[in-house]
Scaffold this motif. Sequence first.
Motif, PDB file in Angstrom:
ATOM      1  N   ASN A 228      43.867  22.657   7.742  1.00 31.40           N
ATOM      2  CA  ASN A 228      45.268  23.041   7.492  1.00 31.40           C
ATOM      3  C   ASN A 228      45.303  24.428   6.869  1.00 31.40           C
ATOM      4  N   ALA A 230      46.029  27.019   3.938  1.00 31.97           N
ATOM      5  CA  ALA A 230      45.783  26.666   2.532  1.00 31.97           C
ATOM      6  C   ALA A 230      45.918  27.862   1.602  1.00 31.97           C
ATOM      7  N   GLN A 249      53.900  20.513  -2.052  1.00 33.33           N
ATOM      8  CA  GLN A 249      54.055  19.156  -1.509  1.00 33.33           C
ATOM      9  C   GLN A 249      54.863  19.167  -0.219  1.00 33.33           C
ATOM     10  N   ASP A 254      47.598  23.168   2.211  1.00 30.11           N
ATOM     11  CA  ASP A 254      46.637  22.598   1.268  1.00 30.11           C
ATOM     12  C   ASP A 254      46.371  23.548   0.105  1.00 30.11           C
ATOM     13  N   ASN A 275      47.520  16.971  -1.016  1.00 32.35           N
ATOM     14  CA  ASN A 275      47.176  18.259  -0.383  1.00 32.35           C
ATOM     15  C   ASN A 275      46.200  19.064  -1.258  1.00 32.35           C
TER      16      ASN A 275
END
Length: 542
Positions: A228, A230, A249, A254, A275
């Motif tokens: 993901n 990040a 969130q 992440d 996450n």
Amino acid sequence: MFCYQCQETAKNIACTKKGVCGKTSDVANIEDLLVWVTKGLGEILTRMRKENKDIKNLHSFVNNNLFTTITNANFHYEDLLEKVKETIDLNQKLIEGLDDKENLSKAALYNEKDDDELKLKSQIIGVLNTLDDDKRSLRELITYGLKGMAAYNRHANVLGKFDDNVDEFMESTLAKLMDDSLSVEDLIALTLETGSNGAAAMALLDSANTSAYGNPEISEVNIGVRNNPAILISGHDLKDMEMLLEQTQNTGVDVYTHSEMLPANYYPAFKKYDNFVGNYGNAWWLQDKEFESFNGPILMTTNCIIPPKDSYKDRVFTTGVAAYPGMKHIAADENGYKDFSEIIELAKKCESPKEIEHGKIVGGFAHNQVLALADKVVEAVKNGDIQQFVVMAGCDGRQRGRNYYEDFAKALPEDTIILTAGCAKYRYNKLNLGDINGIPRVLDAGQCNDSYSLVVIAQALQKAFGLDDINDLPISYNIAWYEQKAVIVLLALLSLGVKNIHLGPTLPAFLSPNVANVLVENFGIAPIGEVDEDMEKFGIKT
Ligand code: FSO
Ligand code: SF4
């Protein structure tokens, strides 16, 4: 410029043209000016306290000013100049309200507003203004201790915890650093007092962190990556960590920690965020490689910035006291809230991190967790399964001599345990050194401030073994230092009576021969040497 506040200072003497850290001479000079006007502020606040004036909202200026001058925190001349001007304005306003305006120092009265004049002044104010070698050495030792203390104090304050004695000490000591009537002996006594107040600041921060986020607990930390986009968060500010986790969130972004933010993975309060993936990379000085391969934005919450490469410069954001020219700064609003939406939006446009290692590391051995294992630990010592503990806390850094710490960790016999805190741990926390009866051989208490935890553990063991002296425990201290937070950790350990600390990779350049002698003779401080010899000096049977 003349700066010798960190371990990497040029030739272990001083940086005089440009910092090894990348700081320009203009930045070094304006930092000196900021420290000087902050000494003036300390004097004014001390007087206001005597006159029973309300100063409770003013301590943050002292903390911020000192913290921002810590190695690798702020490289931004204009930002530092602004802080100097703000402090001068504040000083003048506060002096107006004093009943006793007599005999204030030049630093308190200094009232220059012109940028060019301030720059000129910054070139003549600084370390070398104290001519006596030993007084200069002690004044700087105390100043650097105060800088470290300011960092810890500020972190605690951000979480709503205050200790008036710590603030009072910092402010009155800043004033004393300008008092020429103080003798070398007075300054030695003040150095030890700095240490005991440093211990109080670390205790305050420990209570702030644990009351906000729970007690660190044994945790496996993922060092691999997910697929993901990040954000990487570095530095020491757990409040920033909390706000970032809250705001990311359900965004598909992440969060990973870097360097000194790794211990955030040990706090129960942060484990609820799905996450929050783990830790990416190693200690601060490897950031130029690791930020590049991370691919996403990076948030620097405190010090330990290195001059960035163009390949990732646009992705680095600073907050708090950290600043770097060209990097976006996220400031807090009047309620302390920081809006990280710009970083989150940027993350969404970036590739996910490139994996540089995978697996898990184990940490979370702050005092509460270790004391929960105390029976096991005491038993293992009594039956000889644990021969010795070695405190290897502190900092990591670029110098080649720091390989010593990895070599030392590898050479330690299997019946020894390393107690660590701070970024020094990256030299040995991935070596898979195994465990003793289920107790890992590397117990990581957390950030450098969590060295406080190591003292709490030592004190508890002292009690468990019924010893009068903390130095009779089977614990040796082999500490690595880099910047001024490590200075306050060292002074705190000395004030708590810990002796025979080995300090490396080099002794501080700011210790004059006489001051170094005082530390050697009274506290058994020693430089590191060869691994085998040092092992023998610590009485470790190999
Ligand atoms: Fe390391 Fe940097 Fe914690 Fe320091 S990250 S070197 S002592 O700032 O703060 O241990
Ligand atoms: Fe040199 Fe360290 Fe000062 Fe940077 S902080 S200028 S490297 S002594």
